[in-house]
Write an enzyme that holds these catalytic residues in place. Structure first.
Site, short mmCIF file in Angstrom:
data_model
loop_
_atom_site.label_atom_id
_atom_site.label_comp_id
_atom_site.label_asym_id
_atom_site.label_seq_id
_atom_site.Cartn_x
_atom_site.Cartn_y
_atom_site.Cartn_z
CG MET A 33 38.74 43.08 42.04
SD MET A 33 40.26 43.03 42.90
CE MET A 33 41.28 44.15 42.13
N GLY B 12 39.17 49.41 45.56
CA GLY B 12 38.66 49.39 44.31
C GLY B 12 39.51 49.41 43.19
CB SER B 13 41.80 48.21 41.91
OG SER B 13 41.62 47.27 42.88
NE ARG B 14 40.65 46.51 33.48
CZ ARG B 14 40.77 47.30 32.53
NH1 ARG B 14 39.84 48.28 32.35
NH2 ARG B 14 41.18 46.98 31.29
#
Length: 244
Positions: free
Chosen positions: A114, A202-204
């Site tokens: 993301m 912001g990440s995953r």
């Protein structure tokens, strides 16, 4: 299929509307509004206009759009908006392994990255009971890297369906993300596509598909949380495709 077999819901006219802002983000948005107002009051107009752009972005980051969740018991639904960056067969994390978790054999892991422009509300891939929520502090490496699954701050969530099928997924913090916010706890009942948490900035998210299930997405494909189907439980057919 005959026309008389198709059922159309009454009042099927859908109108576009601005997505709502999740309550978790309202405080950040209001802080940004206050800072913007102070800058203009002080006469720092150039910085004020820049801060106004940041304020709009903050509200947009925490947007919480309505999604049309597929009503298919066998569907594994994407938990996050973003880009499919990794599809690998790996052992499940030790926090979700073992007989009461995902087992010890390697499973297919689908990783969704993301960016700071994607919706960051995460949703559960299947309906069922939350069996475990395990938070682990860690580093803040680029979430697009493979080792982020083991080194970064993360949160593992295990969901079990009524028939005993379990799916685990992991929220992973990234370079900018500094906070994983859960909405659920062990024992909670959830519906497929239900909101279960968010990751700030912001990440995953990694999803571990059950044994015998092939992914129905490809590298480079964009997913929509609560809508895109990552796989069908027990379906081994591999989807072929190219990014173009």
């Amino acid at each position: 299929m005959d026309n008389d077999e198709i059922t159309i819901a009454a009042g099927g006219n859908v109108k576009w509307r601005f997505p709502s802002v999740h309550p978790e983000g309202m405080k950040f948005g209001l802080i940004a509004v206050a800072i913007t107002g102070i800058l203009f009051l002080l006469g720092w107009e150039i910085i004020g206009w820049l801060m106004l752009i940041v304020t709009i972005w903050v509200f947009a980051f925490f947007r919480d759009p309505v999604r049309a969740v597929p009503q298919d018991d066998g569907a594994i639904i994407a938990p996050a908006d973003g880009l499919v960056t990794l599809i690998q067969r790996v052992p499940p994390p030790r926090e979700m392994a073992g007989p009461n978790g995902l087992g010890d054999q390697p499973l297919i892991r689908v990783s969704i990255f993301m960016s700071v422009f994607d919706v960051h509300i995460n949703r559960t891939p299947i309906g069922g009971t939350i069996r475990s929520v395990v938070y682990i502090s860690g580093k803040f490496l680029n979430a697009d890297l493979d080792k982020a699954s083991e080194d970064n701050e993360r949160q593992h969530i295990l969901v079990e369906r009524h028939d005993g099928v379990r799916i685990g997924f992991t929220q992973i913090a990234g370079l900018v993300a500094r906070r994983i916010v859960p909405f659920v706890k062990p024992g909670d009942m959830v519906a497929a596509g239900q909101r279960i948490g968010l990751i700030r900035f912001g990440s995953r998210v990694d999803v571990y598909l059950p044994a015998g299930t092939a992914p129905r997405v490809i590298l480079g494909q964009r997913t929509v949380a609560g809508e895109t189907i990552l796989g069908q439980i027990g379906d081994r057919r591999v989807v072929a495709g190219i990014a173009q």
